[in-house]
Enzyme design. Structure first.
Site, PDB file in Angstrom:
ATOM      1  N   ARG A 181       0.453  -1.377  -0.453  1.00  0.00           N
ATOM      2  CA  ARG A 181      -0.337  -0.298  -0.014  1.00  0.00           C
ATOM      3  C   ARG A 181       1.011   0.993   0.378  1.00  0.00           C
ATOM      4  O   ARG A 181       1.047   1.250   1.295  1.00  0.00           O
ATOM      5  CB  ARG A 181      -0.578   0.076   0.638  1.00  0.00           C
ATOM      6  CG  ARG A 181      -1.946   1.884   1.518  1.00  0.00           C
ATOM      7  CD  ARG A 181      -3.351   1.264   1.827  1.00  0.00           C
ATOM      8  NE  ARG A 181      -2.279   1.173   3.331  1.00  0.00           N
ATOM      9  CZ  ARG A 181      -3.500   1.065   4.651  1.00  0.00           C
ATOM     10  NH1 ARG A 181      -5.056   1.797   3.717  1.00  0.00           N
ATOM     11  NH2 ARG A 181      -3.165   1.269   6.031  1.00  0.00           N
ATOM     12  N   ASP A 461      -3.594   2.617  14.030  1.00  0.00           N
ATOM     13  CA  ASP A 461      -3.124   3.138  13.169  1.00  0.00           C
ATOM     14  C   ASP A 461      -3.733   4.840  13.176  1.00  0.00           C
ATOM     15  O   ASP A 461      -3.893   5.532  13.584  1.00  0.00           O
ATOM     16  CB  ASP A 461      -3.312   1.911  12.207  1.00  0.00           C
ATOM     17  CG  ASP A 461      -4.173   2.727  11.471  1.00  0.00           C
ATOM     18  OD1 ASP A 461      -5.350   3.290  11.434  1.00  0.00           O
ATOM     19  OD2 ASP A 461      -3.964   1.871  10.093  1.00  0.00           O
TER      20      ASP A 461
END
Length: 546
Positions: A181, A461
Site C-alpha cells: 500500500r 494506526d
C-alpha cells in the site's frame, strides 16, 4: 493553520539526474536511488503532478460544498457506466483466494512475521501504519526487496546473556502473497524534490517498489500488486491508472501487469465505486471496506453538519445502518463486475494477562467475521497474527470456494440517504477521555517514528487516531454537544482532560514515543482549538519529523 504548515525543505544533495534533489542523507540510500529509479521518479512526477494538484484542489472545492450543506450523491454524468454491461479483467491465480489478509508496517521483523503468518495475503503498509521518516521509507523499500528475493532476515537485540532471536522467511509456497500500500494522493515525500517540488509519497512508494521488484514478481506470477488508499473519485483512480501505465512502460512491464485493489475508505468514493472499477478495469481485482478511514471520512465530510454528529467511536460499529449499507453495496457492486469484495480490519490484539477478556475479544472478532462472510465478502483483514486462525476458521466454514463472486446480492438496493444516515448513541466521559488518550499516544509514537501502536488491546494506526482527533474537534465546535452526564463538551473539558492525561498514563517510560507525549498534547490542543478542521493529522506532524 499557518502555525502548523510544513516549512519548505532545503535541498542538501543532488543525484546526477537534472531536476531531482534530496533534502536529507541516509547511509546506503544510493543503493536504492539508482540512476534508473531517479530518472523514473523525475519523469513520473512531471507527468502526474499537475493532475494530482488538480485533484487535491477539487477535494477542497467539494469539501467547501459539503460545509455549505450540499450532500454527496451518485453522479448523473456517469450513469451510463453504472448501467453498462462490462466486467473487470480476470483475476490472477495468486489472488483468487484472499480469505484472510494481515496488514502492518514495513520493518523487517513485521514483514517476516506477516509473510510467515499463515494468512493468504500480507499488505505491507507505507501509509497508515508507517511514520514516514526518510530512514523508515528506505528501510521499508529494502524490506520489500528482501521479501521478494526471499532472503530477508532480522536479528532481534540481545537480551543480557541471551543472543537475539533470528527471523527468516519460510519457503515461498508457505508465504503470504505480498501487496504493497503506497501513500495516498494527499501525502508528499518531502525528502525528494523534483523541479523544487516534493514528489507525491505514493508515487515514490509505488515506483520504488515496482522498479526494484516488478520484473521478478511478474516472472513468478506474483504481481506486482498494490492496494490504493483514500481515493475520492473516479478521476483520482484514473490518475493512478496513468501513473501505473507510465511506470510499466518505463520498467518494461506489460501494460496491466500491475494489479490493484482499491480501498473504499472515503464517503465520496462510495458513490463512485462502479466508476472506480471501470477506469481501472484492466488491472483492478477488488475493492476493500476500509472501515476506520471510512468513519473518519464520514466525520470529516459532515464536519459542519450538527445533525450528523456521531456518538463515541466504540458505538459506531459495522452493524449501524449506514455502515451496513456501505458494506453490502460494496459486495453487490464488486460481484456484479467480477471483482473481490474485501471485508474490514479486526483491530483486536491478544490480551495474554486476562483469559476472560481475551476470549471476549476473540468472540467479537468471530462475530464480525461471521457477519462479513455471510454477507458475501470474499475475505477479511486482521491486525495481529493471533487472529488469523479465528478469521480463517469462520471463512473456511462458510466459504468453501476460493471466493464468493457467485453471491450477487441482488437483494441489495441502497439509497443515498441510507449511506449518509447518522447513527444514534451517546458520548460518555470515558469515551471522550479515550479519544484524547488514543490521539496523544498515537501521535507521540508517530512523531518518534512508530506508525502502528497497541493501545488498550487494539492496534491503532493513523485512521483510528484520525477518528479520535476529528470527533474531539467536531464535538467542541459543532452543535451543542454534551456528555451523557450533562457536561458540556467544550474547550474547558478538553483543557481538563489534557492536563489530567499525564497522571492518568502514569509511568510512560515503556510507551512508544514517551519522550514526545508533551509535544503531542500541545499539537492536539492546538488543532482542537482551531476554528477549522485540518484535513489530516499527519500533515502538521510530518513537518516535525526528520
Amino acid at each position: 493553520m499557518s502555525a502548523v504548515a510544513p516549512a519548505a525543505p532545503a535541498a542538501v544533495a543532488a543525484p546526477a539526474t537534472p531536476g531531482l534533489s534530496l533534502t536529507v542523507q541516509v547511509a546506503g540510500q544510493q543503493t536504492l536511488l539508482t540512476p534508473e529509479l531517479v530518472a523514473l521518479l523525475v519523469s513520473l512526477h512531471r507527468a502526474i503532478e499537475p493532475g494530482r494538484q488538480a485533484a487535491l484542489s477539487h477535494r477542497v472545492q467539494r469539501q467547501a460544498e459539503f460545509d455549505r450543506g450540499v450532500l454527496p450523491d451518485f453522479r448523473t454524468d456517469t450513469a451510463h457506466i453504472r448501467q453498462g454491461q462490462w466486467q473487470v479483467a480476470s483475476i490472477p491465480a495468486a489472488l483468487a483466494d484472499r480469505r484472510v489478509e494481515i496488514t502492518g508496517p514495513t520493518d523487517p521483523k513485521m514483514v517476516i512475521n506477516a509473510l510467515n503468518s499463515g494468512a493468504k495475503v500480507f499488505m505491507a503498509d507505507f501509509e497508515d501504519s508507517t511514520a514516514p521518516t526518510w530512514a523508515n521509507v528506505l528501510a521499508g523499500q529494502r524490506s520489500m526487496i528482501g521479501a521478494v528475493r526471499g532472503d530477508l532476515t532480522f536479528t532481534a537485540p540481545a537480551a543480557g546473556d541471551k543472543p537475539g532471536k533470528q527471523y527468516a522467511l519460510r519457503p515461498e509456497p508457505e508465504r503470504a502473497v505480498l501487496i504493497v500500500r503506497p501513500r495516498g494522493w494527499h501525502l508528499d515525500e518531502k525528502h525528494v524534490l523534483i523541479d523544487g517540488q516534493p514528489i507525491a509519497g505514493g508515487l515514490f512508494d509505488a515506483a520504488s517498489f515496482i522498479l526494484h521488484n516488478g520484473r521478478t514478481l511478474a516472472g513468478k506470477d506474483r504481481g506486482p500488486y498494490l492496494y490504493l488508499p483514500k481515493l475520492q473519485s473516479m478521476e483520482e483512480a484514473a490518475l493512478w491508472e496513468a501513473a501505473l501505465s507510465h511506470i510499466e512502460a518505463a520498467t518494461g512491464l506489460a501494460q496491466g501487469q500491475v494489479k490493484v485493489t482499491v480501498l473504499i475508505e472515503t464517503l465520496p468514493a462510495v458513490f463512485e465505486m462502479e466508476e472506480i472499477l471501470y477506469v481501472l478495469r484492466e488491472r483492478i481485482v477488488g475493492l476493500n471496506c476500509g472501515r476506520w478511514d471510512y468513519i473518519f471520512s464520514y466525520l470529516k465530510t459532515f464536519r459542519r453538519h450538527p445533525d450528523r454528529v456521531l456518538p463515541e467511536r466504540g458505538q459506531v460499529t459495522m452493524t449501524q445502518p449506514f455502515l451496513k449499507a456501505y458494506s453490502e453495496l460494496l459486495i453487490a457492486t464488486c460481484h456484479k463486475r467480477g471483482a473481490h469484495a474485501m471485508g474490514g480490519m479486526a483491530a483486536q490484539i491478544p490480551i495474554n494477562h486476562d483469559p476472560v477478556a481475551n476470549e471476549q475479544a476473540l468472540a467479537r472478532v468471530r462475530a464480525d467475521k461471521l457477519r462479513e462472510v455471510t454477507a458475501g465478502h470474499d475475505g477479511t483483514w486482521v491486525a495481529h497474527p493471533a487472529l488469523i486462525p479465528v478469521a480463517m476458521e469462520v471463512f473456511n466454514e462458510h466459504m468453501p470456494t476460493p471466493n464468493q463472486h457467485h453471491v450477487l446480492r441482488k437483494d441489495v438496493s441502497v439509497t443515498r440517504d441510507q449511506l449518509i444516515a447518522p447513527c444514534s448513541g451517546t458520548i460518555t466521559r470515558a469515551g471522550f477521555e479515550n479519544n484524547v488518550e488514543v490521539c496523544v499516544r498515537y501521535l507521540a509514537a508517530w512523531l518518534d517514528g512508530n506508525g502502528c501502536v497497541p493501545i488498550h488491546n487494539l492496534m491503532e494506526d493513523a485512521a483510528t487516531a484520525e477518528i479520535s482527533r476529528t470527533q474531539i474537534w467536531q464535538w467542541i465546535h459543532v452543535g451543542n454537544q454534551h456528555l451523557d452526564d450533562g457536561t458540556a463538551i467544550d474547550l474547558t473539558l478538553l483543557d481538563t482532560t489534557l492536563k489530567a492525561l499525564p497522571s492518568r498514563l502514569g509511568d510512560t517510560s515503556g510507551l512508544p514515543g514517551a519522550g514526545r507525549i508533551g509535544e503531542a498534547i500541545g499539537l492536539l490542543d492546538q488543532l482542537s482549538r482551531n476554528q477549522d478542521l485540518l484535513d489530516f493529522l499527519t500533515l502538521p506532524a510530518y513537518a516535525r519529523i526528520d
